[in-house]
Write an enzyme that holds these catalytic residues in place. Structure first.
Site, short mmCIF file in Angstrom:
data_model
loop_
_atom_site.label_atom_id
_atom_site.label_comp_id
_atom_site.label_asym_id
_atom_site.label_seq_id
_atom_site.Cartn_x
_atom_site.Cartn_y
_atom_site.Cartn_z
N ASN A 8 -42.71 -5.29 -0.43
CA ASN A 8 -41.99 -6.15 0.52
C ASN A 8 -40.88 -5.27 -0.23
O ASN A 8 -40.44 -5.64 -1.04
CB ASN A 8 -41.74 -7.77 -0.13
CG ASN A 8 -40.92 -8.25 0.86
OD1 ASN A 8 -40.64 -7.82 1.73
ND2 ASN A 8 -40.43 -9.52 1.00
N TRP A 9 -40.40 -4.03 0.84
CA TRP A 9 -39.20 -3.25 0.00
C TRP A 9 -37.92 -3.61 0.70
O TRP A 9 -36.75 -3.04 0.89
CB TRP A 9 -39.53 -2.06 1.24
CG TRP A 9 -40.32 -1.11 0.88
CD1 TRP A 9 -41.39 -1.36 -0.57
CD2 TRP A 9 -40.90 0.30 1.76
NE1 TRP A 9 -42.20 -0.67 -0.46
CE2 TRP A 9 -41.76 0.74 -0.06
CE3 TRP A 9 -40.41 1.06 2.13
CZ2 TRP A 9 -42.19 1.66 0.19
CZ3 TRP A 9 -41.15 1.91 1.81
CH2 TRP A 9 -42.35 2.57 1.25
N LYS A 10 -37.39 -5.42 0.92
CA LYS A 10 -36.46 -6.43 1.45
C LYS A 10 -35.70 -5.02 1.99
O LYS A 10 -36.01 -4.00 2.90
CB LYS A 10 -36.19 -6.57 -0.17
CG LYS A 10 -37.25 -6.92 -0.64
CD LYS A 10 -37.52 -8.22 -1.66
CE LYS A 10 -38.01 -9.17 -2.34
NZ LYS A 10 -37.99 -9.58 -3.50
N HIS A 97 -40.43 -16.18 3.48
CA HIS A 97 -40.04 -15.28 1.52
C HIS A 97 -39.13 -16.67 1.87
O HIS A 97 -38.35 -16.84 2.27
CB HIS A 97 -39.64 -13.82 2.19
CG HIS A 97 -39.60 -13.01 0.83
ND1 HIS A 97 -38.52 -13.34 0.20
CD2 HIS A 97 -40.69 -13.26 0.57
CE1 HIS A 97 -38.70 -13.46 -0.53
NE2 HIS A 97 -39.91 -12.39 -1.05
N GLU A 99 -35.84 -15.84 0.26
CA GLU A 99 -35.28 -15.17 0.47
C GLU A 99 -34.23 -15.64 1.76
O GLU A 99 -33.62 -16.41 2.00
CB GLU A 99 -35.23 -13.55 -0.31
CG GLU A 99 -34.62 -13.34 -1.36
CD GLU A 99 -35.26 -12.57 -1.98
OE1 GLU A 99 -35.80 -11.05 -0.56
OE2 GLU A 99 -36.16 -11.97 -2.46
N GLU A 170 -44.82 -17.91 -4.10
CA GLU A 170 -44.43 -17.06 -4.81
C GLU A 170 -43.29 -18.00 -5.80
O GLU A 170 -41.87 -18.90 -4.75
CB GLU A 170 -43.84 -15.86 -4.24
CG GLU A 170 -44.13 -15.03 -2.87
CD GLU A 170 -43.19 -13.87 -3.09
OE1 GLU A 170 -43.64 -12.85 -3.51
OE2 GLU A 170 -42.55 -14.21 -1.89
N GLY A 176 -37.93 -11.52 -8.17
CA GLY A 176 -37.01 -10.49 -9.14
C GLY A 176 -36.14 -10.78 -10.22
O GLY A 176 -35.59 -10.55 -10.62
N SER A 215 -42.29 -10.25 -9.67
CA SER A 215 -42.13 -9.94 -10.56
C SER A 215 -43.58 -9.23 -10.75
O SER A 215 -43.82 -8.71 -12.38
CB SER A 215 -41.61 -10.68 -11.88
OG SER A 215 -40.40 -11.04 -11.57
N GLY A 236 -41.98 -6.63 -4.93
CA GLY A 236 -40.84 -6.52 -4.59
C GLY A 236 -40.70 -5.09 -5.27
O GLY A 236 -40.36 -4.01 -5.52
N GLY A 237 -39.62 -5.65 -5.86
CA GLY A 237 -39.59 -4.53 -6.89
C GLY A 237 -40.03 -3.54 -7.75
O GLY A 237 -39.42 -1.87 -7.24
P1 PGA Z 1 -40.31 -9.58 -6.88
O1 PGA Z 1 -40.29 -9.75 -5.30
O2 PGA Z 1 -41.59 -8.58 -7.28
O3 PGA Z 1 -38.92 -8.26 -7.32
O4 PGA Z 1 -40.24 -9.80 -7.48
C1 PGA Z 1 -41.51 -10.52 -4.90
C2 PGA Z 1 -41.33 -10.63 -3.51
O5 PGA Z 1 -39.85 -10.99 -3.07
O6 PGA Z 1 -41.85 -10.90 -2.86
#
Ligand code: PGA
Length: 251
Positions: A8-10, A97, A99, A170, A176, A215, A236-237
């Site tokens: 997930n590149w957000k 998600h 966010e 999640e 994050g 993470s 994500g990251g």
């Molecule tokens: P993260 O994000 O790996 O940066 O914790 C995961 C996500 O939001 O899907």
């Protein structure tokens, strides 16, 4: 069912970088992608075409969208329809998600509309669920997951294809932050999700994939993937660099 390894590149990457990282990823995985793994790249909308071109023809790699509005078309300024994601080459999309729930204010009912409409439109859906730290500390893990799953899957047909639906667990406090849920916490939450799915869908519920997110890194991916009911990861990251995401995919 193959393990689903999703990036997930957000809201990161312009087209050129996105295409280059996706091409690098495809090259790193060529010939070494394990048989039991499926890879999904979920870039921002503006980079869908560049990423789609970069991974075209790469076996086991697919494209996904981060969000859409649950309507075929219409006067919804700033929104995008499932058919537009399909037209851009997407097979998957995310809904719910954390966010979007906690920064953009999406509620359970809207998440449920998105899951149902996305499935009806021909997308495979990944429904994201997870508790906040105060909810976990308050002993509300099960009730929060039950509420999010009940609403998120409210309009999903009992005979849904397990390939078309996945759940991503999640924990909000692990996204994050560098904090990963421990093996017992992951196993416990995934068992709650699995029990819900079997109750809701019968035998199909045992075939619906449950991803872990929060993470995930090259150093912890192997352990996470070895936990019962962990059928993939949503990253994500650590998915932003081809080298680290390729290491996660092959962990
Ligand atoms: P993260 O994000 O790996 O940066 O914790 C995961 C996500 O939001 O899907």
């Amino acid at each position: 069912m193959k393990k689903l390894m999703a990036a997930n590149w957000k809201m990161y990457k312009l087209r050129e970088e996105a295409g280059a990282v996706a091409a690098d990823l495809a090259a790193r995985l060529a010939g070494v992608l394990p048989e039991d793994r499926e890879v999904l790249v979920i870039p921002p909308f503006t980079a869908l075409e560049a990423v789609g071109q970069a991974i075209a023809g790469a076996p086991g790699l697919a494209l996904g969208g981060q969000n859409f509005y649950p309507s075929a078309q219409g006067a919804f300024t700033g929104e995008i329809a499932p058919e537009m994601l399909l037209d851009a080459g997407c097979r998957y999309a995310l809904a719910g998600h954390s966010e979007r729930r906690h920064i953009l204010g999406e509620d359970d009912a809207m998440v449920g509309r998105k899951v149902a409409f996305g499935l009806a439109s021909g997308l495979s859906m990944i429904l994201c669920v997870g508790e906040k730290v105060e909810e976990r500390q308050g002993g509300q893990l099960e009730s929060v997951l039950a509420r999010q799953l009940t609403a998120g899957l409210a309009e999903v047909a009992a005979d849904v294809s397990p390939a078309a639906l996945a759940i991503a667990y999640e924990p909000v406090w692990a996204i994050g932050t560098g904090l990963t849920a421990g093996p017992e916490e992951v196993a416990g939450a995934h068992a709650v999700v699995r029990a819900f799915l079997v109750d809701r869908f019968g035998p199909t519920g045992s075939k619906i994939r449950i991803l872990y997110g929060g993470s995930v890194k090259p150093g912890n991916a192997g352990q996470l993937l070895g936990i019962d009911n962990v059928d993939g990861v949503l990253v994500g990251g650590a998915s932003l660099l081809a080298e680290s995401f390729a290491a996660i995919v092959t962990a």
